[in-house]
Design a protein around this motif. Structure first.
Motif, mmCIF file in Angstrom:
data_model
loop_
_atom_site.group_PDB
_atom_site.id
_atom_site.type_symbol
_atom_site.label_atom_id
_atom_site.label_comp_id
_atom_site.label_asym_id
_atom_site.label_seq_id
_atom_site.Cartn_x
_atom_site.Cartn_y
_atom_site.Cartn_z
ATOM 1 N N CYS A 75 0.835 -1.203 0.000
ATOM 2 C CA CYS A 75 0.000 0.000 0.000
ATOM 3 C C CYS A 75 0.867 1.249 0.000
ATOM 4 C CB CYS A 75 -0.886 0.024 1.244
ATOM 5 S SG CYS A 75 -2.193 -1.204 1.216
ATOM 6 N N PHE A 76 0.309 2.322 -0.501
ATOM 7 C CA PHE A 76 0.964 3.622 -0.452
ATOM 8 C C PHE A 76 -0.101 4.708 -0.318
ATOM 9 C CE2 PHE A 76 0.256 2.638 -4.921
ATOM 10 C CZ PHE A 76 -0.340 3.794 -5.404
ATOM 11 N N GLY A 77 0.330 5.882 0.106
ATOM 12 C CA GLY A 77 -0.568 7.027 0.170
ATOM 13 C C GLY A 77 -1.397 7.143 1.437
ATOM 14 N N ALA A 78 -1.193 6.260 2.405
ATOM 15 C CA ALA A 78 -2.036 6.270 3.610
ATOM 16 C C ALA A 78 -1.958 7.592 4.363
ATOM 17 C CB ALA A 78 -1.654 5.108 4.530
ATOM 18 N N ALA A 79 -0.782 8.187 4.423
ATOM 19 C CA ALA A 79 -0.618 9.435 5.177
ATOM 20 C C ALA A 79 -1.151 10.644 4.411
ATOM 21 C CB ALA A 79 0.851 9.642 5.531
ATOM 22 N N ALA A 80 -1.411 10.488 3.129
ATOM 23 C CA ALA A 80 -1.888 11.604 2.315
ATOM 24 C C ALA A 80 -3.406 11.637 2.175
ATOM 25 C CB ALA A 80 -1.248 11.540 0.926
ATOM 26 N N VAL A 81 -4.089 10.643 2.733
ATOM 27 C CA VAL A 81 -5.549 10.574 2.566
ATOM 28 C C VAL A 81 -6.238 11.627 3.412
ATOM 29 C CG1 VAL A 81 -7.615 9.152 2.790
ATOM 30 C CG2 VAL A 81 -5.483 8.122 1.999
ATOM 31 N N PHE A 82 -6.020 11.577 4.701
ATOM 32 C CA PHE A 82 -6.690 12.500 5.609
ATOM 33 C C PHE A 82 -5.737 13.655 5.900
ATOM 34 C CE2 PHE A 82 -8.354 8.254 6.377
ATOM 35 C CZ PHE A 82 -9.715 8.482 6.200
ATOM 36 N N GLY A 83 -6.246 14.827 6.004
ATOM 37 C CA GLY A 83 -5.378 15.959 6.282
ATOM 38 C C GLY A 83 -5.670 17.084 5.330
ATOM 39 N N GLY A 84 -4.938 17.227 4.346
ATOM 40 C CA GLY A 84 -5.210 18.323 3.428
ATOM 41 C C GLY A 84 -3.966 18.864 2.774
ATOM 42 N N GLY A 85 -2.903 18.111 2.800
ATOM 43 C CA GLY A 85 -1.711 18.563 2.101
ATOM 44 C C GLY A 85 -1.975 18.664 0.609
ATOM 45 N N ASP A 86 -1.315 19.610 -0.028
ATOM 46 C CA ASP A 86 -1.524 19.781 -1.464
ATOM 47 C C ASP A 86 -0.354 19.250 -2.299
ATOM 48 O OD1 ASP A 86 0.224 21.731 -0.672
ATOM 49 O OD2 ASP A 86 -0.766 23.361 -1.740
ATOM 50 N N THR A 87 0.608 18.625 -1.631
ATOM 51 C CA THR A 87 1.708 17.981 -2.359
ATOM 52 C C THR A 87 1.937 16.586 -1.788
ATOM 53 O OG1 THR A 87 3.403 18.904 -0.904
ATOM 54 C CG2 THR A 87 2.876 20.161 -2.901
ATOM 55 N N TYR A 88 2.495 15.717 -2.641
ATOM 56 C CA TYR A 88 2.815 14.354 -2.219
ATOM 57 C C TYR A 88 4.317 14.273 -2.006
ATOM 58 C CZ TYR A 88 2.362 9.315 -1.790
ATOM 59 O OH TYR A 88 2.374 8.028 -1.307
ATOM 60 N N VAL A 89 4.736 13.479 -1.048
ATOM 61 C CA VAL A 89 6.120 13.443 -0.589
ATOM 62 C C VAL A 89 7.101 12.847 -1.602
ATOM 63 C CG1 VAL A 89 5.910 11.230 0.592
ATOM 64 C CG2 VAL A 89 7.552 12.897 1.409
ATOM 65 N N SER A 90 6.635 12.021 -2.521
ATOM 66 C CA SER A 90 7.544 11.370 -3.462
ATOM 67 C C SER A 90 6.857 11.207 -4.816
ATOM 68 C CB SER A 90 7.979 10.002 -2.924
ATOM 69 O OG SER A 90 6.860 9.178 -2.707
ATOM 70 N N THR A 91 7.619 10.700 -5.762
ATOM 71 C CA THR A 91 7.069 10.368 -7.073
ATOM 72 C C THR A 91 7.042 8.855 -7.187
ATOM 73 O OG1 THR A 91 7.873 12.405 -8.097
ATOM 74 C CG2 THR A 91 7.433 10.550 -9.570
ATOM 75 N N LEU A 92 5.891 8.305 -7.523
ATOM 76 C CA LEU A 92 5.722 6.864 -7.689
ATOM 77 C C LEU A 92 5.568 6.553 -9.174
ATOM 78 C CD1 LEU A 92 3.139 6.170 -4.845
ATOM 79 C CD2 LEU A 92 5.605 5.921 -4.757
ATOM 80 N N THR A 93 6.354 5.598 -9.651
ATOM 81 C CA THR A 93 6.337 5.226 -11.062
ATOM 82 C C THR A 93 6.183 3.712 -11.172
ATOM 83 O OG1 THR A 93 7.845 7.053 -11.514
ATOM 84 C CG2 THR A 93 7.630 5.402 -13.226
ATOM 85 N N ALA A 94 5.370 3.279 -12.133
ATOM 86 C CA ALA A 94 5.199 1.841 -12.374
ATOM 87 C C ALA A 94 6.502 1.276 -12.930
ATOM 88 C CB ALA A 94 4.050 1.607 -13.345
ATOM 89 N N GLN A 95 7.021 0.248 -12.278
ATOM 90 C CA GLN A 95 8.248 -0.411 -12.728
ATOM 91 C C GLN A 95 7.950 -1.546 -13.695
ATOM 92 O OE1 GLN A 95 10.211 2.159 -11.799
ATOM 93 N NE2 GLN A 95 11.712 0.548 -11.829
ATOM 94 N N SER A 96 6.695 -1.939 -13.743
ATOM 95 C CA SER A 96 6.196 -2.940 -14.680
ATOM 96 C C SER A 96 4.735 -2.579 -14.906
ATOM 97 C CB SER A 96 6.325 -4.350 -14.081
ATOM 98 O OG SER A 96 5.543 -4.446 -12.904
#
Length: 158
Positions: A75-96
């Motif tokens: 899983c990813f993004g759990a800390a970005a769901v609730f709150g209200g930040g307007d930026t994400y901490v990293s860039t996620l890219t599909a490796q496959s």
């Protein structure tokens, strides 16, 4: 069960509750190898569950350091769901070629109300992440203190 059997939200639930939750999840989103999933400004208010494939998370700075590689059932993004930040901490890219189920905040809230154990599981997941990050910060802090406290050596001219 299904690939969702490893979804942390389902831990400790009865089989029929798990099945009800799985049937309520949205359809997956498909990403081709190399395609961005999340970036600093492009992300969803949703918990991402990797159904299949792999994802690489890199820092959103000039160095683009690999933070983590995620595979199916992660899983990813759990800390970005609730709150209200307007930026994400990293860039996620599909490796496959990758499929992700994005579980939106509204569905999470409904699950928490109907199945209180899912809220406990979410809090536990976040708490484990906080502990992990605190340990990392502790190590980094110690390394910084060691570096700062080392005496500076100057070359001597003879």
């Amino acid at each position: 069960m299904s690939v969702y059997g490893n979804l942390f939200l389902l831990d400790g639930l009865e089989k029929n509750d798990k099945e009800n939750i799985i049937s309520s999840l949205p359809d997956t989103v498909k990403f081709k190898k190399g395609e961005p999933i999340y970036s600093r400004k492009r992300f969803f208010g949703a918990l991402g569950f990797i159904v299949c494939g792999s994802v690489k998370a890199v820092t959103n700075n000039d160095r683009r350091l690999v933070m983590k590689e995620l595979c199916g059932s992660s899983c990813f993004g759990a800390a970005a769901v609730f709150g209200g930040g307007d930026t994400y901490v990293s860039t996620l890219t599909a490796q496959s070629d990758t499929e992700v189920c994005f579980i939106p905040e509204s569905l999470l809230i409904s699950l928490f109300k109907e199945y209180p154990q899912t809220a406990v599981n979410y809090i536990t997941f976040l708490s484990d992440k906080i502990r992990f990050l605190n340990e990392k910060l502790s190590v980094i802090s110690c390394l910084s203190l060691i570096h700062i406290s080392e005496p500076t050596r100057h070359a001597q001219i003879s």
